[in-house]
Design a protein around this motif. Structure first.
Motif, PDB file in Angstrom:
ATOM      1  N   ASN A  50     -75.426 -63.662 -41.680  1.00 45.97           N
ATOM      2  CA  ASN A  50     -76.258 -64.870 -41.687  1.00 45.97           C
ATOM      3  C   ASN A  50     -77.714 -64.460 -41.429  1.00 45.97           C
ATOM      4  O   ASN A  50     -78.302 -64.828 -40.404  1.00 45.97           O
ATOM      5  N   PRO A  51     -78.292 -63.677 -42.370  1.00 47.96           N
ATOM      6  CA  PRO A  51     -79.620 -63.119 -42.098  1.00 47.96           C
ATOM      7  C   PRO A  51     -80.701 -64.189 -41.984  1.00 47.96           C
ATOM      8  O   PRO A  51     -81.653 -64.035 -41.224  1.00 47.96           O
ATOM      9  N   GLY A  52     -80.551 -65.279 -42.711  1.00 45.80           N
ATOM     10  CA  GLY A  52     -81.587 -66.313 -42.728  1.00 45.80           C
ATOM     11  C   GLY A  52     -81.708 -67.040 -41.396  1.00 45.80           C
ATOM     12  O   GLY A  52     -82.806 -67.253 -40.888  1.00 45.80           O
ATOM     13  N   LEU A  53     -80.584 -67.407 -40.818  1.00 45.22           N
ATOM     14  CA  LEU A  53     -80.617 -68.231 -39.599  1.00 45.22           C
ATOM     15  C   LEU A  53     -80.225 -67.447 -38.343  1.00 45.22           C
ATOM     16  O   LEU A  53     -80.617 -67.807 -37.232  1.00 45.22           O
ATOM     17  N   GLN A  54     -79.405 -66.413 -38.533  1.00 44.16           N
ATOM     18  CA  GLN A  54     -78.936 -65.563 -37.418  1.00 44.16           C
ATOM     19  C   GLN A  54     -78.255 -66.381 -36.331  1.00 44.16           C
ATOM     20  O   GLN A  54     -78.498 -66.191 -35.137  1.00 44.16           O
ATOM     21  N   LYS A  55     -77.440 -67.356 -36.764  1.00 46.27           N
ATOM     22  CA  LYS A  55     -76.756 -68.227 -35.803  1.00 46.27           C
ATOM     23  C   LYS A  55     -75.255 -68.197 -36.031  1.00 46.27           C
ATOM     24  O   LYS A  55     -74.806 -67.975 -37.162  1.00 46.27           O
ATOM     25  N   VAL A  56     -74.513 -68.454 -34.956  1.00 45.96           N
ATOM     26  CA  VAL A  56     -73.071 -68.674 -35.088  1.00 45.96           C
ATOM     27  C   VAL A  56     -72.861 -70.186 -35.163  1.00 45.96           C
ATOM     28  O   VAL A  56     -73.704 -70.931 -34.659  1.00 45.96           O
ATOM     29  N   PRO A  57     -71.761 -70.623 -35.764  1.00 41.48           N
ATOM     30  CA  PRO A  57     -70.629 -69.876 -36.294  1.00 41.48           C
ATOM     31  C   PRO A  57     -70.869 -69.311 -37.696  1.00 41.48           C
ATOM     32  O   PRO A  57     -71.664 -69.849 -38.458  1.00 41.48           O
ATOM     33  N   VAL A  58     -70.106 -68.221 -37.971  1.00 37.21           N
ATOM     34  CA  VAL A  58     -69.987 -67.714 -39.340  1.00 37.21           C
ATOM     35  C   VAL A  58     -68.492 -67.537 -39.606  1.00 37.21           C
ATOM     36  O   VAL A  58     -67.779 -66.991 -38.762  1.00 37.21           O
ATOM     37  N   LEU A  59     -68.049 -68.044 -40.752  1.00 45.15           N
ATOM     38  CA  LEU A  59     -66.639 -67.902 -41.128  1.00 45.15           C
ATOM     39  C   LEU A  59     -66.515 -66.865 -42.239  1.00 45.15           C
ATOM     40  O   LEU A  59     -67.268 -66.910 -43.215  1.00 45.15           O
ATOM     41  N   PHE A  60     -65.571 -65.951 -42.042  1.00 47.80           N
ATOM     42  CA  PHE A  60     -65.248 -64.962 -43.085  1.00 47.80           C
ATOM     43  C   PHE A  60     -63.869 -65.312 -43.614  1.00 47.80           C
ATOM     44  O   PHE A  60     -62.935 -65.475 -42.825  1.00 47.80           O
ATOM     45  N   HIS A  61     -63.766 -65.417 -44.931  1.00 47.55           N
ATOM     46  CA  HIS A  61     -62.474 -65.733 -45.536  1.00 47.55           C
ATOM     47  C   HIS A  61     -62.152 -64.667 -46.576  1.00 47.55           C
ATOM     48  O   HIS A  61     -62.774 -64.649 -47.648  1.00 47.55           O
ATOM     49  N   ALA A  62     -61.197 -63.829 -46.223  1.00 46.72           N
ATOM     50  CA  ALA A  62     -60.784 -62.724 -47.110  1.00 46.72           C
ATOM     51  C   ALA A  62     -62.008 -62.037 -47.698  1.00 46.72           C
ATOM     52  O   ALA A  62     -62.900 -61.631 -46.961  1.00 46.72           O
ATOM     53  N   ASN A  63     -62.097 -61.943 -49.024  1.00 46.61           N
ATOM     54  CA  ASN A  63     -63.221 -61.224 -49.629  1.00 46.61           C
ATOM     55  C   ASN A  63     -64.343 -62.142 -50.106  1.00 46.61           C
ATOM     56  O   ASN A  63     -65.238 -61.701 -50.827  1.00 46.61           O
ATOM     57  N   GLU A  64     -64.283 -63.407 -49.704  1.00 47.30           N
ATOM     58  CA  GLU A  64     -65.346 -64.339 -50.117  1.00 47.30           C
ATOM     59  C   GLU A  64     -66.621 -64.043 -49.330  1.00 47.30           C
ATOM     60  O   GLU A  64     -66.594 -63.359 -48.301  1.00 47.30           O
ATOM     61  N   LEU A  65     -67.739 -64.607 -49.800  1.00 45.67           N
ATOM     62  CA  LEU A  65     -68.994 -64.453 -49.062  1.00 45.67           C
ATOM     63  C   LEU A  65     -68.879 -65.189 -47.728  1.00 45.67           C
ATOM     64  O   LEU A  65     -68.217 -66.233 -47.644  1.00 45.67           O
ATOM     65  N   PRO A  66     -69.533 -64.686 -46.664  1.00 43.94           N
ATOM     66  CA  PRO A  66     -69.470 -65.385 -45.371  1.00 43.94           C
ATOM     67  C   PRO A  66     -70.081 -66.792 -45.480  1.00 43.94           C
ATOM     68  O   PRO A  66     -71.001 -67.005 -46.281  1.00 43.94           O
ATOM     69  N   ILE A  67     -69.558 -67.704 -44.679  1.00 44.99           N
ATOM     70  CA  ILE A  67     -70.056 -69.092 -44.709  1.00 44.99           C
ATOM     71  C   ILE A  67     -70.648 -69.434 -43.342  1.00 44.99           C
ATOM     72  O   ILE A  67     -69.999 -69.237 -42.307  1.00 44.99           O
ATOM     73  N   SER A  68     -71.880 -69.949 -43.355  1.00 42.51           N
ATOM     74  CA  SER A  68     -72.559 -70.337 -42.118  1.00 42.51           C
ATOM     75  C   SER A  68     -72.744 -71.847 -42.082  1.00 42.51           C
ATOM     76  O   SER A  68     -72.561 -72.512 -43.088  1.00 42.51           O
ATOM     77  N   GLU A  69     -73.149 -72.336 -40.921  1.00 42.02           N
ATOM     78  CA  GLU A  69     -73.397 -73.755 -40.642  1.00 42.02           C
ATOM     79  C   GLU A  69     -72.064 -74.491 -40.451  1.00 42.02           C
ATOM     80  O   GLU A  69     -71.255 -74.617 -41.387  1.00 42.02           O
ATOM     81  N   SER A  70     -71.893 -75.007 -39.230  1.00 46.95           N
ATOM     82  CA  SER A  70     -70.605 -75.591 -38.867  1.00 46.95           C
ATOM     83  C   SER A  70     -70.150 -76.704 -39.817  1.00 46.95           C
ATOM     84  O   SER A  70     -68.976 -76.768 -40.185  1.00 46.95           O
ATOM     85  N   LEU A  71     -71.094 -77.562 -40.234  1.00 46.81           N
ATOM     86  CA  LEU A  71     -70.672 -78.689 -41.092  1.00 46.81           C
ATOM     87  C   LEU A  71     -70.215 -78.189 -42.459  1.00 46.81           C
ATOM     88  O   LEU A  71     -69.262 -78.701 -43.041  1.00 46.81           O
ATOM     89  N   VAL A  72     -70.908 -77.150 -42.941  1.00 49.83           N
ATOM     90  CA  VAL A  72     -70.534 -76.562 -44.239  1.00 49.83           C
ATOM     91  C   VAL A  72     -69.150 -75.914 -44.120  1.00 49.83           C
ATOM     92  O   VAL A  72     -68.294 -76.060 -45.000  1.00 49.83           O
ATOM     93  N   ILE A  74     -66.734 -76.683 -42.011  1.00 49.07           N
ATOM     94  CA  ILE A  74     -65.675 -77.703 -41.890  1.00 49.07           C
ATOM     95  C   ILE A  74     -65.346 -78.291 -43.270  1.00 49.07           C
ATOM     96  O   ILE A  74     -64.179 -78.458 -43.634  1.00 49.07           O
ATOM     97  N   GLU A  75     -66.389 -78.555 -44.044  1.00 48.52           N
ATOM     98  CA  GLU A  75     -66.124 -79.107 -45.386  1.00 48.52           C
ATOM     99  C   GLU A  75     -65.394 -78.073 -46.250  1.00 48.52           C
ATOM    100  O   GLU A  75     -64.525 -78.417 -47.050  1.00 48.52           O
ATOM    101  N   TYR A  76     -65.751 -76.804 -46.067  1.00 52.01           N
ATOM    102  CA  TYR A  76     -65.067 -75.747 -46.823  1.00 52.01           C
ATOM    103  C   TYR A  76     -63.576 -75.731 -46.463  1.00 52.01           C
ATOM    104  O   TYR A  76     -62.711 -75.697 -47.353  1.00 52.01           O
ATOM    105  N   LEU A  77     -63.287 -75.767 -45.172  1.00 49.57           N
ATOM    106  CA  LEU A  77     -61.887 -75.724 -44.739  1.00 49.57           C
ATOM    107  C   LEU A  77     -61.124 -76.942 -45.271  1.00 49.57           C
ATOM    108  O   LEU A  77     -59.962 -76.831 -45.675  1.00 49.57           O
ATOM    109  N   ASP A  78     -61.804 -78.076 -45.288  1.00 48.28           N
ATOM    110  CA  ASP A  78     -61.145 -79.295 -45.770  1.00 48.28           C
ATOM    111  C   ASP A  78     -60.859 -79.205 -47.267  1.00 48.28           C
ATOM    112  O   ASP A  78     -59.822 -79.676 -47.737  1.00 48.28           O
TER     113      ASP A  78
END
Ligand SMILES: N[C@@H](CCC(=O)N[C@@H](CS)C(=O)NCC(=O)O)C(=O)O
Length: 223
Positions: A50-72, A74-78
Protein backbone atom coordinates in the motif's frame (compact mmCIF):
# COMPACT_ATOMS: atom_id res chain seq x y z
CA UNK A 1 -16.59 -24.36 9.37
CA UNK A 2 -14.16 -21.68 8.13
CA UNK A 3 -12.84 -22.18 4.58
CA UNK A 4 -9.32 -21.49 3.33
CA UNK A 5 -9.18 -19.22 0.26
CA UNK A 6 -5.52 -18.29 0.76
CA UNK A 7 -6.23 -14.94 2.34
CA UNK A 8 -3.87 -12.93 4.52
CA UNK A 9 -4.71 -9.79 6.45
CA UNK A 10 -2.09 -7.21 7.34
CA UNK A 11 -3.32 -5.33 10.39
CA UNK A 12 -2.63 -3.65 13.68
CA UNK A 13 -4.24 -4.71 16.95
CA UNK A 14 -6.39 -1.71 17.92
CA UNK A 15 -7.20 -0.42 14.45
CA UNK A 16 -10.99 -0.19 14.03
CA UNK A 17 -10.54 -0.43 10.26
CA UNK A 18 -8.79 -3.77 10.71
CA UNK A 19 -11.49 -4.91 13.16
CA UNK A 20 -13.99 -4.13 10.43
CA UNK A 21 -12.33 -6.52 8.00
CA UNK A 22 -12.01 -9.18 10.71
CA UNK A 23 -15.79 -8.93 11.30
CA UNK A 24 -16.43 -9.46 7.58
CA UNK A 25 -14.02 -12.41 7.36
CA UNK A 26 -15.63 -13.98 10.41
CA UNK A 27 -19.17 -13.52 9.09
CA UNK A 28 -18.13 -15.00 5.74
CA UNK A 29 -16.46 -17.94 7.57
CA UNK A 30 -13.17 -17.30 5.77
CA UNK A 31 -10.00 -18.68 7.27
CA UNK A 32 -7.05 -16.30 6.99
CA UNK A 33 -3.55 -15.67 8.20
CA UNK A 34 -3.19 -12.52 10.30
CA UNK A 35 0.06 -10.55 9.94
CA UNK A 36 0.71 -7.99 12.67
CA UNK A 37 2.03 -4.62 11.41
CA UNK A 38 4.10 -2.27 13.55
CA UNK A 39 2.80 1.16 12.53
CA UNK A 40 5.59 2.91 14.44
CA UNK A 41 8.10 1.09 12.25
CA UNK A 42 6.37 0.16 9.01
CA UNK A 43 7.30 -3.10 7.30
CA UNK A 44 8.47 -3.58 3.72
CA UNK A 45 5.31 -5.58 3.18
CA UNK A 46 3.10 -2.59 4.06
CA UNK A 47 5.20 -0.10 2.11
CA UNK A 48 5.15 -2.32 -0.97
CA UNK A 49 1.53 -3.41 -0.79
CA UNK A 50 0.00 0.00 0.00
CA UNK A 51 2.67 2.50 -1.08
CA UNK A 52 0.24 5.37 -1.64
CA UNK A 53 -1.40 5.43 1.78
CA UNK A 54 0.86 3.17 3.89
CA UNK A 55 -2.10 2.21 6.07
CA UNK A 56 -3.62 -1.01 7.35
CA UNK A 57 -5.71 -3.00 6.65
CA UNK A 58 -4.36 -4.65 3.52
CA UNK A 59 -5.89 -7.89 2.26
CA UNK A 60 -3.89 -10.39 0.23
CA UNK A 61 -5.88 -12.97 -1.70
CA UNK A 62 -3.86 -15.73 -3.32
CA UNK A 63 -2.03 -14.23 -6.31
CA UNK A 64 -4.32 -11.22 -6.77
CA UNK A 65 -3.08 -7.67 -6.25
CA UNK A 66 -3.24 -6.53 -2.59
CA UNK A 67 -6.42 -4.65 -1.63
CA UNK A 68 -6.38 -1.62 0.69
CA UNK A 69 -9.07 0.48 2.38
CA UNK A 70 -11.44 -1.32 4.72
CA UNK A 71 -14.64 -0.42 2.85
CA UNK A 72 -13.16 -1.59 -0.45
CA UNK A 73 -12.03 -4.85 1.18
CA UNK A 74 -15.47 -5.50 2.68
CA UNK A 75 -17.15 -4.96 -0.67
CA UNK A 76 -14.57 -7.24 -2.29
CA UNK A 77 -15.28 -10.01 0.22
CA UNK A 78 -19.01 -9.58 -0.31
CA UNK A 79 -18.60 -9.88 -4.07
CA UNK A 80 -16.20 -12.80 -3.74
CA UNK A 81 -18.61 -14.80 -1.57
CA UNK A 82 -22.06 -13.32 -2.26
CA UNK A 83 -23.99 -16.34 -0.97
CA UNK A 84 -22.37 -16.61 2.46
CA UNK A 85 -23.78 -14.03 4.87
CA UNK A 86 -24.52 -11.22 2.34
CA UNK A 87 -23.25 -7.93 3.80
CA UNK A 88 -24.46 -5.07 1.61
CA UNK A 89 -28.22 -4.45 1.52
CA UNK A 90 -29.93 -5.99 -1.52
CA UNK A 91 -32.12 -2.91 -2.07
CA UNK A 92 -30.20 -0.31 -4.19
CA UNK A 93 -31.52 2.67 -2.23
CA UNK A 94 -30.57 1.10 1.14
CA UNK A 95 -27.20 0.16 -0.36
CA UNK A 96 -26.55 3.74 -1.54
CA UNK A 97 -27.67 5.15 1.82
CA UNK A 98 -25.41 2.70 3.70
CA UNK A 99 -22.42 3.52 1.49
CA UNK A 100 -22.99 7.24 1.98
CA UNK A 101 -23.12 6.86 5.77
CA UNK A 102 -20.00 4.69 5.72
CA UNK A 103 -18.06 7.36 3.83
CA UNK A 104 -19.51 10.07 6.05
CA UNK A 105 -18.46 8.25 9.25
CA UNK A 106 -14.99 7.66 7.88
CA UNK A 107 -14.65 11.33 6.92
CA UNK A 108 -15.21 12.17 10.61
CA UNK A 109 -12.22 10.06 11.62
CA UNK A 110 -10.05 12.37 9.47
CA UNK A 111 -11.22 15.46 11.35
CA UNK A 112 -9.22 16.78 14.28
CA UNK A 113 -11.31 19.84 15.21
CA UNK A 114 -14.82 19.97 16.60
CA UNK A 115 -14.71 16.19 16.62
CA UNK A 116 -17.00 15.89 19.64
CA UNK A 117 -19.75 18.01 18.06
CA UNK A 118 -19.42 16.14 14.76
CA UNK A 119 -19.59 12.77 16.51
CA UNK A 120 -22.79 13.80 18.30
CA UNK A 121 -24.34 15.03 15.02
CA UNK A 122 -23.23 11.81 13.34
CA UNK A 123 -24.79 9.70 16.08
CA UNK A 124 -28.13 11.49 15.60
CA UNK A 125 -27.92 10.88 11.85
CA UNK A 126 -27.18 7.20 12.47
CA UNK A 127 -30.09 6.94 14.93
CA UNK A 128 -32.45 8.08 12.14
CA UNK A 129 -30.80 5.84 9.55
CA UNK A 130 -31.14 2.87 11.91
CA UNK A 131 -34.90 3.40 12.17
CA UNK A 132 -35.19 3.27 8.38
CA UNK A 133 -32.64 0.60 7.45
CA UNK A 134 -33.24 -1.92 10.27
CA UNK A 135 -36.99 -2.11 9.51
CA UNK A 136 -37.71 -2.69 13.20
CA UNK A 137 -35.11 -5.47 13.54
CA UNK A 138 -32.01 -5.69 15.75
CA UNK A 139 -29.36 -4.65 13.19
CA UNK A 140 -28.86 -2.11 10.41
CA UNK A 141 -28.81 -5.19 8.19
CA UNK A 142 -32.21 -6.39 9.60
CA UNK A 143 -32.15 -9.81 11.28
CA UNK A 144 -28.46 -10.25 10.44
CA UNK A 145 -25.35 -8.13 10.82
CA UNK A 146 -24.87 -6.12 7.60
CA UNK A 147 -22.64 -3.46 6.08
CA UNK A 148 -23.33 -0.57 8.48
CA UNK A 149 -23.28 -2.89 11.48
CA UNK A 150 -19.72 -3.77 10.48
CA UNK A 151 -18.72 -0.21 9.56
CA UNK A 152 -20.03 1.34 12.80
CA UNK A 153 -19.58 -1.74 15.00
CA UNK A 154 -15.82 -1.70 14.52
CA UNK A 155 -15.78 1.40 16.77
CA UNK A 156 -17.68 -0.23 19.67
CA UNK A 157 -14.50 -1.15 21.54
CA UNK A 158 -13.22 2.41 21.09
CA UNK A 159 -16.58 3.85 22.15
CA UNK A 160 -16.38 1.85 25.39
CA UNK A 161 -12.73 2.85 25.87
CA UNK A 162 -13.49 6.56 25.29
CA UNK A 163 -16.39 6.33 27.74
CA UNK A 164 -14.02 4.94 30.38
CA UNK A 165 -11.12 7.35 29.93
CA UNK A 166 -12.86 10.57 28.80
CA UNK A 167 -16.35 10.02 30.24
CA UNK A 168 -17.71 10.79 26.76
CA UNK A 169 -20.57 8.56 25.61
CA UNK A 170 -20.59 8.53 21.84
CA UNK A 171 -23.82 6.54 22.00
CA UNK A 172 -26.12 7.98 24.62
CA UNK A 173 -29.26 6.16 25.88
CA UNK A 174 -31.31 9.39 25.76
CA UNK A 175 -29.96 10.85 22.52
CA UNK A 176 -29.66 7.53 20.69
CA UNK A 177 -32.03 4.97 22.30
CA UNK A 178 -32.11 2.74 19.20
CA UNK A 179 -28.34 2.83 18.75
CA UNK A 180 -27.88 2.01 22.44
CA UNK A 181 -30.06 -1.08 22.00
CA UNK A 182 -28.22 -1.92 18.76
CA UNK A 183 -24.88 -1.67 20.63
CA UNK A 184 -26.10 -4.29 23.12
CA UNK A 185 -27.16 -6.60 20.28
CA UNK A 186 -23.74 -6.18 18.66
CA UNK A 187 -21.82 -6.86 21.88
CA UNK A 188 -23.84 -10.01 22.49
CA UNK A 189 -23.28 -11.35 18.95
CA UNK A 190 -20.59 -14.04 18.85
CA UNK A 191 -19.04 -12.83 15.57
CA UNK A 192 -18.40 -9.33 16.90
CA UNK A 193 -17.74 -10.04 20.58
CA UNK A 194 -14.98 -12.47 19.66
CA UNK A 195 -13.29 -9.93 17.35
CA UNK A 196 -13.53 -6.58 19.21
CA UNK A 197 -10.07 -5.90 20.72
CA UNK A 198 -9.63 -5.82 24.50
CA UNK A 199 -9.32 -2.58 26.56
CA UNK A 200 -5.62 -3.35 26.94
CA UNK A 201 -5.11 -3.50 23.16
CA UNK A 202 -7.00 -0.21 22.80
CA UNK A 203 -4.84 1.40 25.46
CA UNK A 204 -1.61 0.25 23.81
CA UNK A 205 -2.78 1.42 20.41
CA UNK A 206 -3.94 4.73 21.87
CA UNK A 207 -0.54 5.34 23.47
CA UNK A 208 1.13 4.54 20.16
CA UNK A 209 -1.16 7.04 18.38
CA UNK A 210 -0.36 9.72 20.96
CA UNK A 211 3.25 9.36 19.90
CA UNK A 212 2.64 10.60 16.37
CA UNK A 213 -0.73 12.29 16.09
CA UNK A 214 -1.66 15.88 17.01
CA UNK A 215 -3.95 15.86 20.04
CA UNK A 216 -7.42 17.28 20.27
CA UNK A 217 -7.17 20.34 22.54
CA UNK A 218 -9.43 18.89 25.26
CA UNK A 219 -7.95 15.40 25.24
CA UNK A 220 -6.56 14.38 28.64
CA UNK A 221 -3.58 12.03 28.37
CA UNK A 222 -4.00 8.77 30.28
CA UNK A 223 -1.19 7.64 32.57
N1 LIG B 1 -9.55 4.76 5.29
C1 LIG B 1 -8.68 3.71 5.76
C2 LIG B 1 -8.15 4.09 7.13
C3 LIG B 1 -7.09 3.13 7.61
C4 LIG B 1 -6.26 3.74 8.73
O1 LIG B 1 -6.40 4.91 9.09
N2 LIG B 1 -5.38 2.91 9.30
C5 LIG B 1 -4.49 3.40 10.32
C6 LIG B 1 -4.57 2.51 11.56
S1 LIG B 1 -6.12 2.75 12.40
C7 LIG B 1 -3.07 3.35 9.80
O2 LIG B 1 -2.66 2.39 9.20
N3 LIG B 1 -2.32 4.42 10.04
C8 LIG B 1 -0.95 4.52 9.64
C9 LIG B 1 -0.62 5.90 9.16
O3 LIG B 1 -1.50 6.77 9.12
O4 LIG B 1 0.55 6.14 8.84
C10 LIG B 1 -9.45 2.38 5.81
O5 LIG B 1 -10.69 2.43 5.92
O6 LIG B 1 -8.84 1.32 5.69
Amino acid sequence: MAKDYEMKLLGSGGSPFVTRVKFALKLKSIEYEYIQEDLANKSELLLKSNPGLQKVPVLFHANELPISESLVIIEYLDEFLPDVHPILPSNPSDRAQSRFLAYYIDSLTERKEELKRLIIEGSVMLEEAFAKLSKGKAFFGGDEIGFLDIVVGCFLGWIKFFGIIFGFNVIDETRNPRLAQWGKSMWSHEATRSVIPSDEIHMNFFKMLLGFLPLMPDMPIPA
